[in-house]
Design an enzyme around this catalytic site. Sequence first.
Site, short mmCIF file in Angstrom:
data_model
loop_
_atom_site.label_atom_id
_atom_site.label_comp_id
_atom_site.label_asym_id
_atom_site.label_seq_id
_atom_site.Cartn_x
_atom_site.Cartn_y
_atom_site.Cartn_z
N SER A 140 52.06 69.11 52.19
CA SER A 140 53.26 69.69 51.56
C SER A 140 52.93 70.98 50.82
CB SER A 140 53.86 68.72 50.55
OG SER A 140 54.24 67.53 51.18
N1 SAH Z 1 50.21 63.50 51.34
C1 SAH Z 1 49.63 64.23 52.46
C2 SAH Z 1 50.66 64.82 53.39
C3 SAH Z 1 51.47 63.81 54.02
S1 SAH Z 1 52.21 64.17 55.56
C4 SAH Z 1 48.69 65.30 52.00
O1 SAH Z 1 48.57 65.55 50.80
O2 SAH Z 1 48.06 65.91 52.86
C5 SAH Z 1 52.83 62.53 55.81
C6 SAH Z 1 51.77 61.55 56.24
O3 SAH Z 1 52.39 60.28 56.27
C7 SAH Z 1 51.25 61.81 57.65
O4 SAH Z 1 49.87 61.92 57.63
C8 SAH Z 1 51.73 60.58 58.44
O5 SAH Z 1 50.83 60.20 59.44
C9 SAH Z 1 51.83 59.53 57.34
N2 SAH Z 1 52.71 58.39 57.63
C10 SAH Z 1 53.90 58.39 58.28
N3 SAH Z 1 54.41 57.14 58.32
C11 SAH Z 1 53.52 56.33 57.67
C12 SAH Z 1 53.46 54.93 57.38
N4 SAH Z 1 54.40 54.08 57.79
N5 SAH Z 1 52.39 54.46 56.68
C13 SAH Z 1 51.40 55.29 56.27
N6 SAH Z 1 51.39 56.62 56.53
C14 SAH Z 1 52.43 57.14 57.21
#
Ligand code: SAH
Length: 230
Positions: free
Chosen positions: A80
């Site tokens: 983000s």
């Molecule tokens: N917080 C992260 C960015 C997140 S992007 C950072 O600081 O880099 C959103 C992430 O959520 C992605 O990596 C995606 O694979 C994960 N995601 C999506 N659905 C999910 C779920 N059900 N459980 C765990 N992770 C999930």
Amino acid sequence: MRVRNTLLVLLICGTGFAQGEYTAQRRSMVKTQLQNRDIADEATLRALLNVPRHEFVPLAQKPYSYWDRPLPIGEGQTISQPYIVAFMTQALKLKTSHRVLEVGTGSGYQAAVLAKIVDSVYTVEIVEALARTATKRLQRLGYDNVIVKSGDGYHGWTEKGPFDAIMVTAGADSIPEPLVAQLKIGGRMIIPVGPHNGIRQLVLLIKKKNKLIKKNLMAVRFVPFTRSED
Ligand code: SAH
């Protein structure tokens, strides 16, 4: 020999210069993108000032590490924008004693920011390759109060709960019930909620003894919350 020494000195100076340059960019990011907007929480500002965001992005993205925008981190996912990371962190009103759950580890950047503020961070990532890379990265950078798990974060992390705060960093269609259940009374949870691939609302939940308070904080775009097949 002299040439080799000179090269070594140049290499060390070069690395030092890059580090200094990143530090300057980070200071400017905190001032212009955070303080000049509505981020005032000291702990949040300090965390974003100290976590080396450039260590969490792929090589090709490093020049843009401190720009005011999200960046690709591989596997179709994104880290983000710094402002959103700070906004979500600030909204949780964290204390040093807190135990926090993050769903969506991605690069591990948000987990590192949380780890600078609270006692312990538990973070779940559904894409195994990302979970593996984030684990190694966080270990290398010395964030020893973060534990990463690969799996579907819909279920939270029962054995490690209940949590003082929960942050979901993927956009969900609705609020996962198991996460609400794993929140302590008085705890706060922040999650982007809304239609698939559309504009979602960043929702803040505050769990009271007999009710759940919900506040819509702002409109956001997030990569989707996915589910495992089980
Ligand atoms: N917080 C992260 C960015 C997140 S992007 C950072 O600081 O880099 C959103 C992430 O959520 C992605 O990596 C995606 O694979 C994960 N995601 C999506 N659905 C999910 C779920 N059900 N459980 C765990 N992770 C999930």
